[in-house]
Every structure is written in structure tokens, then in C-alpha cells.
Design a protein around this motif. Structure first.
Motif, PDB file in Angstrom:
ATOM      1  N   LEU A   1      23.172   0.924  19.608  1.00 24.30           N
ATOM      2  CA  LEU A   1      22.529  -0.295  19.117  1.00 24.30           C
ATOM      3  C   LEU A   1      21.696  -0.131  19.966  1.00 24.30           C
ATOM      4  O   LEU A   1      20.614  -0.791  20.210  1.00 24.30           O
ATOM      5  CB  LEU A   1      23.319  -1.731  18.879  1.00 24.30           C
ATOM      6  CG  LEU A   1      23.168  -2.521  18.313  1.00 24.30           C
ATOM      7  CD1 LEU A   1      22.025  -1.586  17.048  1.00 24.30           C
ATOM      8  CD2 LEU A   1      23.533  -3.297  18.122  1.00 24.30           C
ATOM      9  N   GLU A   2      21.767   0.027  21.303  1.00 18.79           N
ATOM     10  CA  GLU A   2      20.989  -0.553  22.955  1.00 18.79           C
ATOM     11  C   GLU A   2      19.687   0.400  22.955  1.00 18.79           C
ATOM     12  O   GLU A   2      18.435   0.288  22.821  1.00 18.79           O
ATOM     13  CB  GLU A   2      21.681  -0.515  24.184  1.00 18.79           C
ATOM     14  CG  GLU A   2      20.692  -1.246  25.438  1.00 18.79           C
ATOM     15  CD  GLU A   2      21.620  -1.089  26.120  1.00 18.79           C
ATOM     16  OE1 GLU A   2      21.271  -0.924  27.320  1.00 18.79           O
ATOM     17  OE2 GLU A   2      22.946  -1.171  26.257  1.00 18.79           O
TER      18      GLU A   2
ATOM     19  N   TYR B   1      14.667   2.535  22.168  1.00 11.66           N
ATOM     20  CA  TYR B   1      13.288   3.946  21.993  1.00 11.66           C
ATOM     21  C   TYR B   1      12.671   3.778  20.671  1.00 11.66           C
ATOM     22  O   TYR B   1      11.390   4.256  19.925  1.00 11.66           O
ATOM     23  CB  TYR B   1      13.897   4.922  21.764  1.00 11.66           C
ATOM     24  CG  TYR B   1      14.672   5.555  22.513  1.00 11.66           C
ATOM     25  CD1 TYR B   1      14.150   5.921  23.659  1.00 11.66           C
ATOM     26  CD2 TYR B   1      16.648   5.636  22.840  1.00 11.66           C
ATOM     27  CE1 TYR B   1      14.948   6.735  25.107  1.00 11.66           C
ATOM     28  CE2 TYR B   1      16.696   6.337  24.310  1.00 11.66           C
ATOM     29  CZ  TYR B   1      16.276   6.623  25.092  1.00 11.66           C
ATOM     30  OH  TYR B   1      16.807   7.467  26.292  1.00 11.66           O
ATOM     31  N   HIS B   2      12.964   2.756  19.728  1.00 10.04           N
ATOM     32  CA  HIS B   2      11.575   2.521  18.403  1.00 10.04           C
ATOM     33  C   HIS B   2      10.483   1.058  19.090  1.00 10.04           C
ATOM     34  O   HIS B   2      11.015  -0.639  19.161  1.00 10.04           O
ATOM     35  CB  HIS B   2      12.707   1.553  17.457  1.00 10.04           C
ATOM     36  CG  HIS B   2      13.506   2.609  16.834  1.00 10.04           C
ATOM     37  ND1 HIS B   2      14.751   3.116  17.394  1.00 10.04           N
ATOM     38  CD2 HIS B   2      12.792   3.218  15.487  1.00 10.04           C
ATOM     39  CE1 HIS B   2      14.586   4.160  16.378  1.00 10.04           C
ATOM     40  NE2 HIS B   2      13.914   4.307  15.378  1.00 10.04           N
TER      41      HIS B   2
ATOM     42  N   SER C   1      32.505   4.299   9.101  1.00 14.88           N
ATOM     43  CA  SER C   1      31.373   3.410   8.723  1.00 14.88           C
ATOM     44  C   SER C   1      30.880   2.021   8.923  1.00 14.88           C
ATOM     45  O   SER C   1      29.836   2.010   9.130  1.00 14.88           O
ATOM     46  CB  SER C   1      31.451   3.882   6.663  1.00 14.88           C
ATOM     47  OG  SER C   1      32.043   2.751   6.654  1.00 14.88           O
ATOM     48  N   THR C   2      31.438   1.129   8.830  1.00 16.53           N
ATOM     49  CA  THR C   2      30.858  -0.123   9.230  1.00 16.53           C
ATOM     50  C   THR C   2      30.621  -0.321  10.758  1.00 16.53           C
ATOM     51  O   THR C   2      29.674  -1.444  11.110  1.00 16.53           O
ATOM     52  CB  THR C   2      31.810  -1.177   8.986  1.00 16.53           C
ATOM     53  OG1 THR C   2      33.852  -0.638   9.146  1.00 16.53           O
ATOM     54  CG2 THR C   2      32.002  -0.782   6.877  1.00 16.53           C
ATOM     55  N   ASP C   3      31.652   0.231  11.900  1.00 16.94           N
ATOM     56  CA  ASP C   3      31.370   0.161  13.331  1.00 16.94           C
ATOM     57  C   ASP C   3      30.582   0.541  13.883  1.00 16.94           C
ATOM     58  O   ASP C   3      29.882   1.367  13.372  1.00 16.94           O
ATOM     59  CB  ASP C   3      32.463  -0.033  13.734  1.00 16.94           C
ATOM     60  CG  ASP C   3      34.107  -0.837  13.819  1.00 16.94           C
ATOM     61  OD1 ASP C   3      33.672  -2.115  12.718  1.00 16.94           O
ATOM     62  OD2 ASP C   3      35.035   0.084  13.515  1.00 16.94           O
ATOM     63  N   LEU C   4      29.462  -0.296  14.778  1.00 19.68           N
ATOM     64  CA  LEU C   4      28.383   0.385  15.999  1.00 19.68           C
ATOM     65  C   LEU C   4      28.850  -0.097  17.121  1.00 19.68           C
ATOM     66  O   LEU C   4      28.954  -1.584  17.451  1.00 19.68           O
ATOM     67  CB  LEU C   4      27.015  -0.483  14.922  1.00 19.68           C
ATOM     68  CG  LEU C   4      26.736  -0.321  13.718  1.00 19.68           C
ATOM     69  CD1 LEU C   4      25.371  -0.725  13.798  1.00 19.68           C
ATOM     70  CD2 LEU C   4      25.989   1.380  14.156  1.00 19.68           C
TER      71      LEU C   4
END
Length: 139
Positions: free
Chosen positions: A83-84, A89-90, A75-78
Motif C-alpha cells: 500500500l505504501e 509511486y502514484h 485476495s482480501t489482505d493488503l
């Protein structure tokens, strides 16, 4: 200051009095009361329940520890790709928003010189449709 003399002051009498011959048979009374007390016996079958309950609780906790560790780790690791992709895309996130969120360690990482070969740079400039935009960002 007035001197205080303990011997001259009136004595205060205690409100407690012991009955006559109280201490003569005191030890006998205590021994009689000790002999009258019954020892509480706990049967073995009741003790078994508490042992089984404690053993079940230990096994339950032992089984839950890996599940909790796995949940926290996931749940804590990205990962960097997620992330990229999110940032690319935002489009409502500008470069100024990103700059405001950087801390000192991120700035130090960005300070390292990135060396690009001339061919790589030429390929990027040749394939990019908005060269003017890229050039204006550098200034």
C-alpha cells in the motif's frame, strides 16, 4: 335488523348421495385394495450408487474448503508495504484525496502524538532538498 331463525328457513339439500348399502361392505373393499398393492423393492446395488455418490460429494467438499479459504485470505489482505509503495509511486494522488478517504478510526490513530528526537528531525531537515515545502505544509 331482522331476526334470523334457523328452524324456519328452508333447508338446502346436499348434492352428494351415498349409494345404498355403501357402508355395509366398505371395510371389505378397503381391505381388498390394501392386499392388492405390491411393495416396491429397491435392490441393494442401486442403493450402493447413491452411497458412493454421497461419499464422493463429501470428500470433494472437504478438499475444496482449504482451497477456498486460502483464496479468500490471499485476495482480501493488503500488506502495508504494498500500500505504501502504491501511494508513493502514484503522484496523481494528493494529500487532500487521502484526507477525504479517512474515517473516524483512522483519524483517532493519527491523533496519537508521535515523538521525534531532535537528532532525527535535524537529519530529515538536512537531507531534504525542499525545506521550504516541508515548512509550508506545517502551516
Amino acid at each position: 335488523m331482522k331476526t334470523f331463525k334457523l328452524e324456519n328457513e328452508p333447508k338446502i339439500k346436499s348434492g352428494f348421495k351415498t349409494p345404498e348399502n355403501y357402508f355395509d361392505d366398505f371395510s371389505e373393499k378397503v381391505l381388498q385394495q390394501l392386499n392388492e398393492k405390491e411393495v416396491k423393492v429397491i435392490p441393494f446395488y442401486k442403493r450402493k450408487k447413491t452411497l458412493w455418490t454421497a461419499a464422493a460429494a463429501v470428500v470433494g467438499f472437504a478438499l475444496l474448503i482449504p482451497v477456498i479459504n486460502n483464496y479468500r485470505a490471499n485476495s482480501t489482505d493488503l500488506d502495508e508495504a504494498t500500500l505504501e509503495n502504491y501511494l508513493s509511486y502514484h503522484s496523481n494522488i494528493s494529500q487532500y484525496d487521502l484526507i477525504q478517504k479517512l474515517d473516524d478510526s483512522d483519524i483517532e490513530k493519527l491523533g496519537n502524538d508521535v515523538t521525534l528526537e531532535d537528532e532525527t528531525l535535524e537529519d530529515i531537515l538536512a537531507t531534504s532538498p525542499n525545506i521550504e515545502h516541508l515548512i509550508s505544509e506545517q502551516n
